[in-house]
Design a protein around this motif. Sequence first.
Motif, PDB file in Angstrom:
ATOM      1  N   GLY A   1     -43.754 -36.223   2.479  1.00 34.90           N
ATOM      2  CA  GLY A   1     -43.285 -37.353   1.236  1.00 34.90           C
ATOM      3  C   GLY A   1     -43.739 -38.563   2.168  1.00 34.90           C
ATOM      4  O   GLY A   1     -43.407 -39.353   1.874  1.00 34.90           O
TER       5      GLY A   1
ATOM      6  N   THR B   1     -45.181 -41.245   0.371  1.00 32.93           N
ATOM      7  CA  THR B   1     -46.457 -40.325  -1.055  1.00 32.93           C
ATOM      8  C   THR B   1     -45.869 -39.495  -1.746  1.00 32.93           C
ATOM      9  O   THR B   1     -46.531 -38.686  -2.038  1.00 32.93           O
ATOM     10  N   VAL B   2     -44.546 -39.915  -2.363  1.00 31.50           N
ATOM     11  CA  VAL B   2     -43.654 -38.869  -2.905  1.00 31.50           C
ATOM     12  C   VAL B   2     -43.567 -39.333  -4.284  1.00 31.50           C
ATOM     13  O   VAL B   2     -43.811 -40.723  -4.809  1.00 31.50           O
ATOM     14  N   ARG B   3     -44.068 -39.291  -5.425  1.00 32.69           N
ATOM     15  CA  ARG B   3     -43.918 -39.371  -6.706  1.00 32.69           C
ATOM     16  C   ARG B   3     -43.490 -38.876  -7.868  1.00 32.69           C
ATOM     17  O   ARG B   3     -43.899 -37.302  -7.692  1.00 32.69           O
ATOM     18  N   HIS B   4     -42.724 -39.695  -8.309  1.00 36.62           N
ATOM     19  CA  HIS B   4     -42.003 -38.255  -9.358  1.00 36.62           C
ATOM     20  C   HIS B   4     -41.129 -37.242  -8.956  1.00 36.62           C
ATOM     21  O   HIS B   4     -41.418 -36.376  -9.087  1.00 36.62           O
ATOM     22  N   GLY B   5     -40.646 -36.962  -7.623  1.00 36.00           N
ATOM     23  CA  GLY B   5     -40.484 -35.876  -6.912  1.00 36.00           C
ATOM     24  C   GLY B   5     -41.352 -35.211  -6.370  1.00 36.00           C
ATOM     25  O   GLY B   5     -41.390 -34.042  -5.678  1.00 36.00           O
ATOM     26  N   LEU B   6     -42.479 -35.302  -6.615  1.00 37.77           N
ATOM     27  CA  LEU B   6     -43.699 -34.408  -6.314  1.00 37.77           C
ATOM     28  C   LEU B   6     -44.421 -35.490  -5.294  1.00 37.77           C
ATOM     29  O   LEU B   6     -44.669 -36.766  -4.893  1.00 37.77           O
ATOM     30  N   VAL B   7     -45.165 -34.626  -4.297  1.00 41.70           N
ATOM     31  CA  VAL B   7     -45.760 -35.085  -2.803  1.00 41.70           C
ATOM     32  C   VAL B   7     -46.919 -34.765  -3.232  1.00 41.70           C
ATOM     33  O   VAL B   7     -48.115 -34.235  -4.020  1.00 41.70           O
ATOM     34  N   VAL B   8     -47.336 -36.440  -3.368  1.00 45.33           N
ATOM     35  CA  VAL B   8     -49.136 -36.333  -3.479  1.00 45.33           C
ATOM     36  C   VAL B   8     -50.139 -36.772  -2.524  1.00 45.33           C
ATOM     37  O   VAL B   8     -49.521 -37.492  -1.258  1.00 45.33           O
TER      38      VAL B   8
END
Lengths: 445, 525
Positions: free
Chosen positions: B161, B518-525
Motif C-alpha cells: 500500500g 496506493t490503498v483505495r477503499h482498503g485495497l492495494v491498487v
Amino acid sequence: MSAHATTAPEELIHRIGHELADALPHHRLGGGIDRQAIDRIAADPQLKAALFRFVDVAPAARSQREAAAHLEALLAEADRLPGPFAAVDGLARRPITAPLVGRGATWAVRRMARQFILAEDAAGATRSLAKLWDEGAATALDLLGEASVSDAEADTYAARCLDALEQLDRAYRGLPGRPRLDADGTGPLPRAHLSVKLSALTPQRHPFAPERVSEDAKRRLRPIARRARELGAHLHLDSESLDSREAVLSTALELLAEPEFADGPSAGVVLQAYLRDADEVLDRLLVTAGRRKPPLLVRLVKGAYWDHEVIDARQHGWTPAVHPDQAATDRAYEALTRRLLDARPAVRVAIASHNLRSVAHAIAHDRHGGGDGRDLELQVLLGLGEDLRTALARRGLRVRVYCPVGDLVAGMAYLVRRLLENTASDSFLDRQAHGASVDDLVRAP
Amino acid sequence: MSGGETFANQPVLDLRLATERARLTAALAALDARLPLRVPVLIDGQVRHGDELRSLDPGDQTRTVATSARAGRDEVDRAVAVAEVAGRAWAERPMAERAAVLRRAAELLVEERAGLAALAVRECAKPWAQADADVCEAIDFLRYYGERSAALGGPLPQPPGEQNSLRYRARGVCAVIAPWNFPLAIPCGMTAAALVTGNPVVLKPAEQSPACAARLVELLHRAGVPAGALALLPGEGEAGAALVDHPRVATIAFTGSAGVGLEILRRAAEIVPGQRQLKRVVAEMGGKNCVVVAADADLDDVVPAILDSAFAFAGQKCSAASRVLVEADVAERLERRLAGALSTLVVGPAERFATDVPAVIERAAQERIERFQQLVRDDGGELVLGPGPEPDVAIADGCWVRPALALGLPPGAALLHEEVFGPLVSVERVADLDAALARVDALPFALTAGVFSRNPRTVRRIVDALPAGNVYVNRGITGAMVARQPFGGNRLSGTGTKAGGPDYLLSFVDPQAVTENTVRHGLVV
C-alpha cells in the motif's frame, strides 16, 4: 619472410632431442633448485607472492630482526599457510626466535641467489670462469647493478665495465686452448665476453625520445668499446623492456656504424622472440650486420619481461606487444632461429634457451643446412641450465654460460625474474621437472 | 543502459611508436599555422569577440596562442538568466538522452585528440604525454559520468500500500570555475557531471587556458548540448566572483587554489537577495602532498617515482609530490640519489618528447616559485638546483624555472607548509615513521600522499594514519585515472568529493523522496 634453406624435418629434431637427453647427467634437466620447494610455492599464489616479496627485500634488511618482521608480515598476507611455512611464521612472531628466523631466511635467500649469481665482482669470478672453461663452457659476464638514476651512478657502472674487461682478459689469458670455444667458421672468437645494460649505462629514461637516451649511452659506451677492441673482447648490449627497446637498438647500431669501430670490437645485441614485431627488428639488424667486418652476434632469447609487458599494456589499455602465450613465442622463436642461421656468416647466432625443443630445433636446422655445429652457439643461464650445459658440451657444441656478477641487493630484480621463470606453470622448466617424456618435450610447439 | 560496469579508460597513445609522435607533431604544426585563436564570450549560441585578454605560450611569451574577450558583469547576468530558462528543458530530457549527448561528445574528442593535445601543449606547456593524458581523461569523464548517471538512486523499502521512490533532480545553474593545469580534463569533468544530471552550465575557464575550454565547449555543443544550456565566459577573477555571488547560481564547481576556494566557500554561504536555495560548492583545492619513505623501501623505485611526481609538468599538479619524509637510515642515500637524478632532468619546450620539465604557466608563477627557492636559503635549508633549459632555448622568452630539491629545512620553514605549485620538492629526515606521520598530520592539507615500504604491515599502518584523499603505495602519487582512482582531497584540500568516482554526481543533484499511498477503499491498487 622466407628462409632460403628448407626446414629441418621433425624426425631430425626429435633425434637430436634424444641425443641431448641421453647426454644429460643423470638423464635429467634442471638446475640445482629444490624442486619440491618450488612446486609447493608455485601451487600457492599467495605464498608465492609473499616469498617473492621477501626474496626482494631480504638482502636490504638492516638486521635479522627486521628480516624476520618482513617475513612474518608477508606471510600474514596469505590466508592460510602450508605446514612448514606456518611453523616459520609462528617462530618469526616470537621475539626470542625472530632473529633466528631472520637469519635463517636471509641465509636461504643468499644460498639461492648464489646459484644464479657467480660472484660479488669480476675479480672474485676468476676461478669460477676458469672452472667453467675447464668444463668446456665459455661465459658471458653480466654486471648486475641498480638502475642508474644519476650520471655518477652510470659513470660508476661504466668504470665497472672497464674493470671487468681487464679482469676477464686476465682470467682467460693463461687458459688452455679449446678449439670449439676459441673459433668458429668466420674466425677466432673472443674469450672475454661482457654483457652491458642500457639502464645502467645512462640515467636517461625517455621511452618517447630514444635518441636522447642513446646519445648519452653511446658517450659512455665508446671508451668501453675501445678497450674491448684493444683487448680483443666481445661487447654485448642486453635488451630490457619495451620502454628502452628502441634506444638499445639505436645505441648498438649507431655506435657500431661509427668509422672508429668498423673493424672491432666483436659486438652483439639481443633479439626477443616474444615481441610480435621481432621479424622487423631482425630486418634492421641484418641491414647493419653486413656493413661491419666482425659479424654481429645476435643472441636469440624468448624474452624475460613478459609479465611486465603484459601488465604495462593492460594498465594502459593497449594490446600487449608480446605474443599471448608460450607456444606462440616458441613458434616465433623457431622461425627466427631459421632466419638467423640462414643469415650467417653476416651474423653469429647464439641460441639462448633452456627449452630442449628450441635447442634441438636450432641444432637440427644447422645440421640440415650442412653445418656441424661450429657456427652455432648455445647459451644457458648460470644456475638454471647446468644440466643442459653439460649435455651440450658433451655433444661437442659451443655453449656459453650467462653469468651475472654483483652484490645481492643489486641482483634482486634479476633473481626475481629467474624465480618467476622457474615457477611459471606453463614454463618448459616446469614441464620437464614434472617428468614429461623426451618425446613430449621435443614436440613441435 | 549500462550501470557503469562497461566503462573502460580511453587508452593513452603509445608514444614509444615514432608514427604516433609524428602524428602529434603534425597536429601541432597545423595548430601553429592557425594562431592566434580567438575566444569569444558565448551565450545562447551568440558570440561576442574581443581582444581584452591574451593567452601566451608559457615557453615562448612572444607567441600569442589566443586572444579572448573578457566577460563582464552584465554578461554573467545574461548567461545565468539564459541558462536558467534553457536548463528547464534540458532537465526534462531523460537522463539516458543526456548521457548519449556526452557519449557523442566523447567520440568528437577522440576524433580530435591530436589537435586537442596540441592545444594543451601550446597554451599550457603540457608535455605531450601529459597533454594526451589530459584529452583521455576528458573523454573518460564524458563516458563515465554518462554511465554513472544511470546508476543514480536505488531501491527503497516498499511495504504493501505504499510506493516509495528516491529520485535525484537537477539543482539548477552550475557555475564551473576551472583551472589551467588540466585545461581540458577538469573543465570537461565538472561540466559533464553538471550537464548529465540535467543542470545548465556557465563555464568560466582559467584566463591562462581559454582556447582549450572554448574548443571543449564547441564540441559539446556540436554533440547536442543545447546552446542555452552551456555558456562560455572567458575572463579573470571578477567574472568568477560575479558567478559565485549570483543569486540564481545553484552549484559552484571549482578546482583551483586553496585561497580562492575558501573565498568561494565563504561567499557562497551568504544568502543574497533573489536567492532561493543554498548554494552548493564542490571545491577541489590545493595540497602539500607528502611521500613517506620507510627504510626498507626500494630506492630504485623511489627515486624515479619522486622525480616524476614532483617534476613532471613542472610540478603544476595539485597532486604533485611536495614533501618527502624519509627515515634517517636511508636519508643520506636517498638525498644523494635524488640530487644526482635531478641533474638528469630535461628542461625544455613542451613539444619535445624528451622534455620532463616544461616552462611554468606564466611570469607570476615563475617569480613565485623563485621566491620559494630563495626562502629555502633564507630558512637555512640547502637548495639543490637542477638543470636550466636546454641550450638552444631562448631563456628570456619563456617562464623557465630550474627544478630543485630543498634539503635540511627546519620544521617551521615556509616551504614545508605552503603550496608551491612548481618544480620544488623538499626532503626531510625523520627519526622514525611515527615522526613522519606526526608531521603529515600537522598539515591542514590532505590531498594526495605516498608510501614506500616493502613491509605490508608498515604500509597498512602508514596508510591508516594518512589523512589524504588519495594514497598511493609504492608508486608515484600523480596520474589518478577516472574510475580507477576517484580523485579529491580531505581537510582543507577539498569538499571531500571524488572526481571520477561513483558518488561524484550526487553533488550536482537534489534528492527527492516520493511516497504514494496506493490503498483505495482498503485495497492495494
